[in-house]
Design a protein around this motif. Structure first.
Motif, PDB file in Angstrom:
ATOM      1  N   THR A 114       0.818  -1.206   0.000  1.00  0.00           N
ATOM      2  CA  THR A 114       0.000   0.000   0.000  1.00  0.00           C
ATOM      3  C   THR A 114       0.858   1.265   0.000  1.00  0.00           C
ATOM      4  OG1 THR A 114      -0.155  -0.212   2.410  1.00  0.00           O
ATOM      5  CG2 THR A 114      -2.031  -1.007   1.108  1.00  0.00           C
ATOM      6  N   PRO A 115       1.458   1.596  -1.129  1.00  0.00           N
ATOM      7  CA  PRO A 115       2.264   2.820  -1.196  1.00  0.00           C
ATOM      8  C   PRO A 115       1.423   4.075  -0.995  1.00  0.00           C
ATOM      9  CG  PRO A 115       1.964   1.874  -3.386  1.00  0.00           C
ATOM     10  CD  PRO A 115       1.452   0.868  -2.404  1.00  0.00           C
ATOM     11  N   SER A 135       4.745  -7.458  -7.522  1.00  0.00           N
ATOM     12  CA  SER A 135       5.442  -6.894  -8.687  1.00  0.00           C
ATOM     13  C   SER A 135       4.589  -5.882  -9.440  1.00  0.00           C
ATOM     14  CB  SER A 135       5.865  -8.022  -9.636  1.00  0.00           C
ATOM     15  OG  SER A 135       4.739  -8.786 -10.038  1.00  0.00           O
ATOM     16  N   ILE A 136       3.253  -5.984  -9.345  1.00  0.00           N
ATOM     17  CA  ILE A 136       2.388  -5.062 -10.100  1.00  0.00           C
ATOM     18  C   ILE A 136       2.547  -3.623  -9.613  1.00  0.00           C
ATOM     19  CG2 ILE A 136       0.646  -6.812 -10.637  1.00  0.00           C
ATOM     20  CD1 ILE A 136      -1.091  -5.280  -8.441  1.00  0.00           C
ATOM     21  N   ASP A 140       9.459   1.928  -8.852  1.00  0.00           N
ATOM     22  CA  ASP A 140       9.578   3.390  -8.845  1.00  0.00           C
ATOM     23  C   ASP A 140       8.825   4.032  -7.682  1.00  0.00           C
ATOM     24  OD1 ASP A 140      11.106   3.200 -11.085  1.00  0.00           O
ATOM     25  OD2 ASP A 140       9.531   3.788 -12.485  1.00  0.00           O
ATOM     26  N   VAL A 141       7.646   3.515  -7.402  1.00  0.00           N
ATOM     27  CA  VAL A 141       6.814   4.105  -6.360  1.00  0.00           C
ATOM     28  C   VAL A 141       7.443   3.951  -4.975  1.00  0.00           C
ATOM     29  CG1 VAL A 141       5.401   2.070  -5.852  1.00  0.00           C
ATOM     30  CG2 VAL A 141       4.408   4.343  -5.606  1.00  0.00           C
ATOM     31  N   GLU A 150      17.936  -2.427  -5.455  1.00  0.00           N
ATOM     32  CA  GLU A 150      18.483  -3.770  -5.190  1.00  0.00           C
ATOM     33  C   GLU A 150      17.958  -4.370  -3.888  1.00  0.00           C
ATOM     34  OE1 GLU A 150      21.918  -0.808  -4.262  1.00  0.00           O
ATOM     35  OE2 GLU A 150      20.303  -1.032  -5.734  1.00  0.00           O
ATOM     36  N   ASN A 151      17.336  -3.548  -3.052  1.00  0.00           N
ATOM     37  CA  ASN A 151      16.782  -4.047  -1.792  1.00  0.00           C
ATOM     38  C   ASN A 151      15.274  -4.281  -1.852  1.00  0.00           C
ATOM     39  OD1 ASN A 151      19.249  -4.118  -0.432  1.00  0.00           O
ATOM     40  ND2 ASN A 151      19.114  -1.948   0.108  1.00  0.00           N
ATOM     41  N   ILE A 152      14.722  -4.173  -3.055  1.00  0.00           N
ATOM     42  CA  ILE A 152      13.293  -4.438  -3.253  1.00  0.00           C
ATOM     43  C   ILE A 152      13.129  -5.835  -3.843  1.00  0.00           C
ATOM     44  CG2 ILE A 152      11.176  -3.721  -4.414  1.00  0.00           C
ATOM     45  CD1 ILE A 152      12.307  -0.877  -4.523  1.00  0.00           C
TER      46      ILE A 152
END
Length: 366
Positions: A114-115, A135-136, A140-141, A150-152
């Motif tokens: 939930t960004p 992944s959807i 960027d968000v 790299e940490n996502i």
């Protein structure tokens, strides 16, 4: 094997992490599970027989209450966590877990889908060693909140896949509510009234779904409406609302007074109408005709479900018309088609639990 700390701060966290917690324990890990005093959270822990160390409480609707509850909880968690000495901390965007883990030099794995909940994201993402997310949503968000790409860690799934993939509905849930299988069941989930991300979108003193309930009762007959409130305050508000209405034409309104197996309730419902996120996603993946009346802009997850044809987004004023249209068709046939589509989509999804466990073991084996 190592020590892992999970901090559960909302009902969804229990469902999302339950299998990971049990798996780690079966494999010899020591696991500390903390929670907080929060209406649905502790009831769900008891229902799922998940023992937790209760630390602090939910801060309520006001910003000052949220701030004080969080600050006090951090102080109490420090003592508990410092004595346990975990090798890794895990939470579903718990600001207290992120802060305590960071302060004690413990890697924090943060799950989040939930960004749009900006306040929570700002308090957790920059302090987290890893972010696990569908992944959807895209990277960027999240990067704008202060985490490197790299940490996502992403997975091809929506979060409820973690507990719906092996789900088996229990008919006993319907019997406990004294619902009639011969009549349509319409399940309603109110909005997250106290959430900071809905400030300005909902009136804390009002009942967002009140017009919908009135219209359903007036325009339909022989229906059963089940309202699943989030808080005692919401429950009391809906009690007062329904007691002031004239309910006839074979209709019935049930307001749940305790946490129950909502997945089974949704599964056996004819229609689900939600003003939140998680249950609307659950209903969509269970193949139940689902209407979202979320008060704010549709989330990324909602848009994805709409594109898949599993979710319909409508304003409250239009929702009853859509339900009426569904009931003029063969609702059982509609559900069969939706369920077959949802099942195919769910089968293609990864299991988020596998991704969570893989991340945890990377730290335990480091």
């Amino acid at each position: 094997m190592g020590r892992v700390w999970f901090d559960l701060v909302a009902p969804k966290d229990v469902l999302y992490f339950e299998r990971a917690i049990n798996s780690l324990r079966r494999n010899g890990c020591e696991v500390l599970v903390t929670s907080r005093r929060y209406y649905e959270l502790l009831q769900l822990c008891r229902l799922r027989r998940l023992k937790t160390v209760v630390v602090g409480r939910y801060g309520g609707a006001e910003l000052i209450g949220k701030l004080l509850a969080s600050a006090r909880r951090i102080l109490r968690l420090v003592d508990v966590v410092y004595r346990f000495k975990p090798k890794v901390a895990v939470s579903f965007a718990s600001p207290e877990a992120a802060r305590v883990a960071f302060g004690l030099g413990i890697p924090h794995i943060c799950a989040n889908d939930t960004p749009n909940a900006e306040s929570v994201a700002k308090l957790t993402i920059p302090l987290s060693s890893r972010l696990i997310t569908p992944s959807i949503i895209g990277e960027d968000v999240w990067v704008k909140y202060g985490i490197s790409r790299e940490n996502i860690v992403t997975y091809n799934a929506l979060d409820p896949a973690a507990w719906i993939k092996g789900f088996k509905p229990r008919i006993s849930t319907i019997k406990k509510l004294n619902l009639d299988f011969e009549k349509p069941i319409i399940t309603l989930r109110p909005e997250e009234t106290f959430a900071s991300y809905l400030r300005g979108f909902v009136d804390l003193e009002g009942i967002y779904l009140a017009p919908l309930i009135k219209d359903l009762i007036e325009r339909l007959s022989n229906i059963q409406i089940v309202v699943v409130p989030r808080y005692p305050e919401q429950r009391e508000a809906y009690y007062k609302l329904t007691s002031s209405l004239t309910i006839g034409r074979g209709n019935r309104v049930v307001i749940t007074d305790r946490v129950l197996d909502t997945q089974s309730l949704i599964y056996y419902s004819s229609v689900f109408i939600g003003a939140g996120g998680t249950m609307s996603c659950e209903a969509s993946l269970l193949g139940v005709p689902t209407i979202s009346c979320y008060p704010a802009e549709p989330t990324i997850v909602d848009k994805y479900l709409i594109d898949l044809g599993l979710l319909k987004r409508l304003p409250i004023t239009k929702a009853v018309e859509y339900v009426e249209k569904l009931f003029t068709e063969d609702i059982a046939k509609v559900k069969r088609k939706l369920r077959a589509r949802a099942r195919r989509i769910l089968l293609e999804m990864e299991d988020p639990t596998d991704v969570v466990l893989k991340c945890i073991y990377q730290y335990l084996n480091h």
